[in-house]
Design a protein around this motif. Structure first.
Motif, PDB file in Angstrom:
ATOM      1  N   PHE A   1       0.707  -1.153   0.019  1.00  0.00           N
ATOM      2  CA  PHE A   1       0.166  -0.051   0.062  1.00  0.00           C
ATOM      3  C   PHE A   1       0.981   1.287   0.117  1.00  0.00           C
ATOM      4  CE2 PHE A   1      -2.152  -3.420   2.187  1.00  0.00           C
ATOM      5  CZ  PHE A   1      -3.450  -3.256   1.251  1.00  0.00           C
ATOM      6  N   ALA A   2       0.275   2.300  -0.724  1.00  0.00           N
ATOM      7  CA  ALA A   2       0.689   3.793  -0.450  1.00  0.00           C
ATOM      8  C   ALA A   2      -0.020   4.525   0.248  1.00  0.00           C
ATOM      9  CB  ALA A   2       0.858   4.258  -1.770  1.00  0.00           C
ATOM     10  N   TYR A   3       0.383   5.441   1.344  1.00  0.00           N
ATOM     11  CA  TYR A   3      -0.146   6.145   2.360  1.00  0.00           C
ATOM     12  C   TYR A   3       0.251   7.460   1.881  1.00  0.00           C
ATOM     13  CZ  TYR A   3      -1.865   2.205   5.065  1.00  0.00           C
ATOM     14  OH  TYR A   3      -2.255   0.960   5.506  1.00  0.00           O
ATOM     15  N   ILE A   4      -0.862   8.513   1.689  1.00  0.00           N
ATOM     16  CA  ILE A   4      -0.773   9.902   1.211  1.00  0.00           C
ATOM     17  C   ILE A   4      -1.448  10.857   2.175  1.00  0.00           C
ATOM     18  CG2 ILE A   4      -0.938  11.365  -0.752  1.00  0.00           C
ATOM     19  CD1 ILE A   4      -1.189   8.964  -2.586  1.00  0.00           C
ATOM     20  N   THR A   5      -0.774  11.874   2.746  1.00  0.00           N
ATOM     21  CA  THR A   5      -1.440  12.778   3.309  1.00  0.00           C
ATOM     22  C   THR A   5      -1.807  13.900   2.655  1.00  0.00           C
ATOM     23  OG1 THR A   5       0.888  14.216   3.736  1.00  0.00           O
ATOM     24  CG2 THR A   5      -0.040  12.874   5.372  1.00  0.00           C
ATOM     25  N   ILE A   6      -3.167  14.042   2.732  1.00  0.00           N
ATOM     26  CA  ILE A   6      -4.182  15.203   1.826  1.00  0.00           C
ATOM     27  C   ILE A   6      -4.388  16.330   2.917  1.00  0.00           C
ATOM     28  CG2 ILE A   6      -5.917  15.538   0.465  1.00  0.00           C
ATOM     29  CD1 ILE A   6      -3.892  13.369  -0.440  1.00  0.00           C
ATOM     30  N   GLY A   7      -3.514  17.429   2.954  1.00  0.00           N
ATOM     31  CA  GLY A   7      -3.940  18.572   3.912  1.00  0.00           C
ATOM     32  C   GLY A   7      -5.136  19.187   3.722  1.00  0.00           C
ATOM     33  N   GLY A   8      -5.712  19.336   2.730  1.00  0.00           N
ATOM     34  CA  GLY A   8      -6.955  20.367   2.377  1.00  0.00           C
ATOM     35  C   GLY A   8      -8.080  19.493   2.907  1.00  0.00           C
ATOM     36  N   THR A   9      -7.944  18.021   2.787  1.00  0.00           N
ATOM     37  CA  THR A   9      -9.379  17.400   3.523  1.00  0.00           C
ATOM     38  C   THR A   9      -9.118  16.686   4.848  1.00  0.00           C
ATOM     39  OG1 THR A   9      -8.589  15.508   2.136  1.00  0.00           O
ATOM     40  CG2 THR A   9     -10.072  16.811   1.093  1.00  0.00           C
ATOM     41  N   ASN A  10      -7.779  16.977   5.345  1.00  0.00           N
ATOM     42  CA  ASN A  10      -7.557  16.503   6.770  1.00  0.00           C
ATOM     43  C   ASN A  10      -7.595  14.950   6.731  1.00  0.00           C
ATOM     44  OD1 ASN A  10      -7.135  19.089   7.629  1.00  0.00           O
ATOM     45  ND2 ASN A  10      -9.257  19.239   8.293  1.00  0.00           N
ATOM     46  N   GLN A  11      -7.299  14.130   5.665  1.00  0.00           N
ATOM     47  CA  GLN A  11      -7.151  12.796   5.494  1.00  0.00           C
ATOM     48  C   GLN A  11      -5.937  12.144   5.162  1.00  0.00           C
ATOM     49  OE1 GLN A  11     -10.124  12.862   2.621  1.00  0.00           O
ATOM     50  NE2 GLN A  11     -11.770  12.544   3.891  1.00  0.00           N
ATOM     51  N   VAL A  12      -5.750  10.989   5.541  1.00  0.00           N
ATOM     52  CA  VAL A  12      -4.518  10.340   4.610  1.00  0.00           C
ATOM     53  C   VAL A  12      -5.618   9.157   3.841  1.00  0.00           C
ATOM     54  CG1 VAL A  12      -3.237   8.217   5.184  1.00  0.00           C
ATOM     55  CG2 VAL A  12      -3.162  10.315   6.732  1.00  0.00           C
ATOM     56  N   LYS A  13      -5.072   9.254   2.447  1.00  0.00           N
ATOM     57  CA  LYS A  13      -5.575   8.287   1.417  1.00  0.00           C
ATOM     58  C   LYS A  13      -4.679   6.859   1.277  1.00  0.00           C
ATOM     59  CE  LYS A  13      -8.572  11.360  -1.127  1.00  0.00           C
ATOM     60  NZ  LYS A  13      -9.032  11.889  -2.404  1.00  0.00           N
ATOM     61  N   VAL A  14      -5.286   5.890   1.040  1.00  0.00           N
ATOM     62  CA  VAL A  14      -4.561   4.663   1.098  1.00  0.00           C
ATOM     63  C   VAL A  14      -4.772   4.090  -0.480  1.00  0.00           C
ATOM     64  CG1 VAL A  14      -4.197   2.693   2.244  1.00  0.00           C
ATOM     65  CG2 VAL A  14      -4.990   4.436   3.528  1.00  0.00           C
ATOM     66  N   TYR A  15      -3.763   3.572  -1.124  1.00  0.00           N
ATOM     67  CA  TYR A  15      -4.012   3.172  -2.411  1.00  0.00           C
ATOM     68  C   TYR A  15      -3.214   1.942  -2.248  1.00  0.00           C
ATOM     69  CZ  TYR A  15      -5.611   7.627  -4.378  1.00  0.00           C
ATOM     70  OH  TYR A  15      -6.244   8.579  -4.762  1.00  0.00           O
ATOM     71  N   GLN A  16      -4.053   0.761  -2.730  1.00  0.00           N
ATOM     72  CA  GLN A  16      -3.298  -0.532  -2.915  1.00  0.00           C
ATOM     73  C   GLN A  16      -2.492  -0.414  -4.175  1.00  0.00           C
ATOM     74  OE1 GLN A  16      -5.887  -4.102  -2.465  1.00  0.00           O
ATOM     75  NE2 GLN A  16      -4.037  -5.305  -1.879  1.00  0.00           N
ATOM     76  N   ARG A  17      -1.144  -1.064  -4.129  1.00  0.00           N
ATOM     77  CA  ARG A  17      -0.167  -0.685  -5.298  1.00  0.00           C
ATOM     78  C   ARG A  17      -0.461  -2.053  -6.256  1.00  0.00           C
ATOM     79  NH1 ARG A  17       5.131  -1.485  -2.840  1.00  0.00           N
ATOM     80  NH2 ARG A  17       5.620  -1.015  -5.383  1.00  0.00           N
ATOM     81  N   GLY A  18      -0.500  -1.669  -7.410  1.00  0.00           N
ATOM     82  CA  GLY A  18      -0.596  -2.477  -8.702  1.00  0.00           C
ATOM     83  C   GLY A  18      -0.391  -1.821  -9.936  1.00  0.00           C
ATOM     84  N   PRO A  19      -0.546  -2.525 -10.896  1.00  0.00           N
ATOM     85  CA  PRO A  19      -0.643  -1.799 -12.313  1.00  0.00           C
ATOM     86  C   PRO A  19      -1.464  -0.916 -12.210  1.00  0.00           C
ATOM     87  CG  PRO A  19      -0.805  -4.332 -12.493  1.00  0.00           C
ATOM     88  CD  PRO A  19      -0.926  -4.182 -10.958  1.00  0.00           C
ATOM     89  N   SER A  20      -2.567  -0.782 -11.691  1.00  0.00           N
ATOM     90  CA  SER A  20      -3.718   0.534 -11.554  1.00  0.00           C
ATOM     91  C   SER A  20      -3.829   0.636 -10.041  1.00  0.00           C
ATOM     92  CB  SER A  20      -4.793   0.143 -12.386  1.00  0.00           C
ATOM     93  OG  SER A  20      -4.672   0.079 -13.582  1.00  0.00           O
ATOM     94  N   PRO A  21      -3.171   1.719  -9.491  1.00  0.00           N
ATOM     95  CA  PRO A  21      -3.355   1.902  -7.901  1.00  0.00           C
ATOM     96  C   PRO A  21      -4.909   2.221  -7.764  1.00  0.00           C
ATOM     97  CG  PRO A  21      -1.236   3.089  -8.975  1.00  0.00           C
ATOM     98  CD  PRO A  21      -2.225   2.280  -9.964  1.00  0.00           C
ATOM     99  N   THR A  22      -5.457   1.414  -6.549  1.00  0.00           N
ATOM    100  CA  THR A  22      -6.692   1.679  -6.372  1.00  0.00           C
ATOM    101  C   THR A  22      -6.762   2.216  -4.959  1.00  0.00           C
ATOM    102  OG1 THR A  22      -7.081  -0.451  -7.814  1.00  0.00           O
ATOM    103  CG2 THR A  22      -9.075   0.314  -6.150  1.00  0.00           C
ATOM    104  N   LEU A  23      -7.700   3.152  -4.762  1.00  0.00           N
ATOM    105  CA  LEU A  23      -8.048   3.755  -3.561  1.00  0.00           C
ATOM    106  C   LEU A  23      -8.800   2.590  -2.665  1.00  0.00           C
ATOM    107  CD1 LEU A  23      -7.951   6.404  -1.672  1.00  0.00           C
ATOM    108  CD2 LEU A  23     -10.236   7.020  -2.762  1.00  0.00           C
ATOM    109  N   VAL A  24      -8.274   2.495  -1.454  1.00  0.00           N
ATOM    110  CA  VAL A  24      -9.114   1.258  -0.789  1.00  0.00           C
ATOM    111  C   VAL A  24      -9.414   1.786   0.645  1.00  0.00           C
ATOM    112  CG1 VAL A  24      -7.957  -0.600  -1.705  1.00  0.00           C
ATOM    113  CG2 VAL A  24      -6.651   0.475   0.377  1.00  0.00           C
ATOM    114  N   ALA A  25      -8.836   3.095   1.028  1.00  0.00           N
ATOM    115  CA  ALA A  25      -9.262   3.695   2.429  1.00  0.00           C
ATOM    116  C   ALA A  25      -8.978   5.210   2.527  1.00  0.00           C
ATOM    117  CB  ALA A  25      -8.624   2.791   3.604  1.00  0.00           C
ATOM    118  N   THR A  26      -9.906   5.619   3.377  1.00  0.00           N
ATOM    119  CA  THR A  26      -9.837   7.311   3.588  1.00  0.00           C
ATOM    120  C   THR A  26      -9.743   7.336   5.035  1.00  0.00           C
ATOM    121  OG1 THR A  26     -10.658   7.819   1.273  1.00  0.00           O
ATOM    122  CG2 THR A  26     -10.593   9.451   3.003  1.00  0.00           C
ATOM    123  N   ILE A  27      -8.704   7.825   5.617  1.00  0.00           N
ATOM    124  CA  ILE A  27      -8.787   7.863   7.265  1.00  0.00           C
ATOM    125  C   ILE A  27      -8.726   9.429   7.488  1.00  0.00           C
ATOM    126  CG2 ILE A  27      -7.593   7.016   9.210  1.00  0.00           C
ATOM    127  CD1 ILE A  27      -5.594   5.250   7.205  1.00  0.00           C
TER     128      ILE A  27
END
Length: 495
Positions: A271-297
């Motif tokens: 997984f890749a975890y990304i901090t999104i400052g404007g929405t106060n969230q961390v977005k989680v993408y499952q890595r693969g040929p087409s990264p897929t958003l799997v969670a928003t924290i």
């Protein structure tokens, strides 16, 4: 009695066993090493830009142990600076976990700290406004991106001096190395290009187009197959192959003020975890040929730095406009702890095995005034920009306070003015201008102001000797009657 199990159950057991085996041998960022379980020998470090401290956390207990004070809080530096550091911002650490590199962007400094004792080993001064620093895989060199100029300063960490410069385009943002050490990847904060440098020769071997100019953060996957960069100005993440010819693999729309990212491998996958400052969230993408958003924290105000534990079971996040760091369980993607840190925290790193023995609290001091931060929120005013909203932190620095506002939902590229007002609803009363800022292409922006601003988070009537409560509003630059954001609801005041 004989117990019979169906083929389906046996397959489930086999799948579970294989998942455990895969987790046991999973690689973790940034060195691509096998799992190192969380222990009291590990440390989480957070770079606190306003208090000029490094917060030190024990992840085994998720407790703040204290801070390493590198300079006075920001107002103490409004005169010639002869000692101490200013705007503690970037972090990196050596492959043997023994040395922490701390970048202070306003004093042009890279401070090397012994992780076992929290003792400053020495300071190397480089060019204008360095941003981030990281060690080569063999630990022999420390590469510092000098964002205010056009080069990487290569430092010998043993001699504690610059030994060469690698010339690049204007504004290099951050360097990360592939896990095999062959290539260094350098994104840019002012020029829309990602540069690949051959580590051994220090020669540029490839220049690749970034989708936009402003990249603050970069990470290379533990498997050494992907390079991910954040594009803060447009709210995107760009993914490239980490192997020649370094082609683009994906371009993700992630959200306003996309800050930092990192990787975690666990029993659920990669997984890749990304901090999104404007929405106060961390977005989680499952890595693969087409990264897929799997969670928003949801994590809190303006998440910035992010780093995984040595076994990938946790992710730690610094909140720039909060007063704490957040620990996330990556198997459940739930917040499991909020940990106090210093003010306006930027980068964060997790260092496995930083303290081989002892309690690791030598040379730490209490958080002190840096624990005192108030919080306010702003909401859309009127119908012109209904999606506009903002969070603001008021960091107490004694007689003065540092205000930082993170806004989203504004008009792309438009300019705005921040005011103090007598009221948070029309008529707003006398207006006192604080700052001007310009929205990014994605309609987000961050602005700071310095002054006696505690009245923003004071509730109730004023007491003798104090000013009445004031309120924040944001208007169009040239027309203060066109209010786009106003302070809303109750504020969280100072402790």
């Amino acid at each position: 009695m004989r117990i019979y199990r169906s083929a389906g159950i046996r397959l489930l057991y086999l799948a579970a066993a294989l998942a455990l085996v895969e987790f046991a041998f999973a690689q973790q960022a940034p060195w691509g090493r096998p799992n190192i379980p969380v222990s009291t020998h590990d440390r989480v470090y957070a770079a606190d830009q306003t208090s000029n401290t490094v917060s030190v956390i024990d992840p085994a207990s998720n407790k703040l142990l204290g801070v390493i004070r590198l300079g006075n809080p920001v107002p103490g530096a409004l005169s010639p600076l002869y000692a101490g550091q200013l705007l503690v911002h970037g972090l990196g650490y050596s492959p043997d976990s023994k040395t922490l590199a701390v970048v202070s962007i306003a004093s042009n400094a890279v401070t090397l700290i012994d992780t076992a004792t929290n003792r400053v080993k020495g300071t190397v001064y480089v060019g204008r406004s360095p941003h981030e620093a990281f060690f080569t895989v063999d630990g022999h060199e420390l590469w510092v991106t000098v964002r205010g100029e056009d080069y990487i300063s290569v430092i010998d960490p043993n001699q504690m001096k610059e030994i060469r410069r690698i010339e690049l385009a204007n504004g290099p943002g951050m360097t990360m190395f592939g896990t095999d050490g062959r290539y260094a990847f350098v994104c840019s904060s002012f020029t829309p290009e990602l540069v690949v440098v051959e580590t051994a020769s220090h020669q540029v071997v490839k220049r690749i187009s970034q989708a936009s100019p402003f990249c603050p953060n970069i990470a290379v996957s533990p498997e050494n197959d992907e390079v991910w960069i954040t594009l803060k100005d447009t709210g995107k993440v760009q993914v490239f192959s980490a192997r020649p010819p370094f082609e683009q693999l994906a371009l993700l729309e992630t959200g306003p003020i996309t800050n930092h990212l990192n990787f975690a491998n666990n029993g659920n996958g990669k997984f890749a975890y990304i901090t999104i400052g404007g929405t106060n969230q961390v977005k989680v993408y499952q890595r693969g040929p087409s990264p897929t958003l799997v969670a928003t924290i949801p994590v809190g105000d303006l998440p910035h730095g992010i780093w995984p534990s040595g076994d990938g079971t946790r992710i730690y996040v610094a909140l720039e406009n909060g007063d704490h760091a957040v620990a996330i369980n990556t198997l459940t993607n739930k917040v499991i702890a909020n940990i106090p840190v210093g003010q306006t925290t930027q980068a964060l790193v997790y260092v496995p095995g930083a303290v081989p023995s002892g309690n690791g609290t030598d040379n730490l001091v209490p958080l002190g005034k840096a624990a005192n931060t108030g919080h306010v929120r702003l909401e859309a005013a009127g119908t012109a920009l209904p999606a506009a909203e903002a969070s603001a932190a008021v960091n107490s620095l004694g007689l003065l306070d540092l205000l930082e506002i993170a806004a989203k939902g504004l008009a792309s590229g438009a300019q705005y003015r921040v005011y103090l007002a007598r009221s948070n609803h029309p008529p707003y009363g006398d207006l006192e201008p604080l700052a001007i800022f310009k929205a990014n292409p994605d309609g987000a922006g961050i602005v700071q102001a310095l002054g006696p601003l505690k009245a923003l988070v004071r509730s109730g009537a004023a007491t003798a000797g104090t000013l009445p409560q004031r309120f924040l509003i944001i208007t169009e630059l040239n027309d203060p009657s066109r209010v786009v954001l106003r302070q809303a609801g109750l504020s969280k005041g100072f402790k």
